[in-house]
Motif scaffolding. Sequence first.
Motif, mmCIF file in Angstrom:
data_model
loop_
_atom_site.group_PDB
_atom_site.id
_atom_site.type_symbol
_atom_site.label_atom_id
_atom_site.label_comp_id
_atom_site.label_asym_id
_atom_site.label_seq_id
_atom_site.Cartn_x
_atom_site.Cartn_y
_atom_site.Cartn_z
ATOM 1 N N SER A 15 -6.347 -7.135 3.789
ATOM 2 C CA SER A 15 -6.271 -5.873 3.068
ATOM 3 C C SER A 15 -5.785 -4.777 3.992
ATOM 4 O O SER A 15 -5.853 -4.891 5.224
ATOM 5 N N LYS A 22 1.345 4.090 -2.859
ATOM 6 C CA LYS A 22 0.830 5.427 -2.539
ATOM 7 C C LYS A 22 1.845 6.521 -2.828
ATOM 8 O O LYS A 22 1.507 7.556 -3.390
ATOM 9 N N PHE A 49 -13.290 0.551 4.204
ATOM 10 C CA PHE A 49 -13.970 0.482 2.897
ATOM 11 C C PHE A 49 -14.990 -0.630 2.889
ATOM 12 O O PHE A 49 -15.062 -1.444 3.743
ATOM 13 N N PHE A 78 0.836 -1.208 0.000
ATOM 14 C CA PHE A 78 0.000 0.000 0.000
ATOM 15 C C PHE A 78 0.868 1.255 0.000
ATOM 16 O O PHE A 78 0.715 2.138 -0.848
ATOM 17 N N LEU A 124 -7.188 3.423 -2.635
ATOM 18 C CA LEU A 124 -8.263 3.000 -1.731
ATOM 19 C C LEU A 124 -7.827 1.863 -0.826
ATOM 20 O O LEU A 124 -8.053 1.893 0.378
ATOM 21 N N TYR A 125 -7.254 0.817 -1.437
ATOM 22 C CA TYR A 125 -6.836 -0.340 -0.658
ATOM 23 C C TYR A 125 -5.892 -1.210 -1.466
ATOM 24 O O TYR A 125 -5.813 -1.117 -2.685
ATOM 25 N N SER A 136 -5.936 -0.382 4.143
ATOM 26 C CA SER A 136 -6.367 0.914 3.634
ATOM 27 C C SER A 136 -6.211 1.918 4.765
ATOM 28 O O SER A 136 -6.096 1.545 5.930
ATOM 29 N N GLU A 137 -6.213 3.170 4.390
ATOM 30 C CA GLU A 137 -6.113 4.202 5.432
ATOM 31 C C GLU A 137 -7.489 4.547 5.995
ATOM 32 O O GLU A 137 -7.576 5.128 7.070
#
Length: 123
Positions: free
Chosen positions: A117, A94, A123, A90, A104-105, A119-120
């Motif tokens: 997964s 990024k 989701f 990720f 997103l992920y 993500s920040e």
Amino acid sequence: MFTITILTTFTAGHQLKFPSGSEPYHIHDWQVEAAVSGENLDENGLLFDFNKLKKLLNDILAPFDQQALEDFDCFKNINTSAENVAKYIFFSIKKQLPDNISLLYVEVTEAPNCKASYSEKPF
């Protein structure tokens, strides 16, 4: 909001370590899915070129292919769990995206029906 997703694979081994001992070293065909989003399309009607995103991801994963994940500095002192692999990928993606594209992920499938997964945001 537009979203595109890519999926690629690599083969690598790992061995999780626990206070009670280590699991046996084993190899997976890891699948990695990454999704990016943005509000606007470019002059070609694209959010972000699929081929550019796939190359970016493949360049991140290429060093891991056919290797033991524990041998890499990015995984020193942490377990090479699917969760930690997803987080590493990720942040590697990024930092290479343009400002108008959000990651997103990243989802990592270690084995059939076993996914993690990162993500920040939820989701």
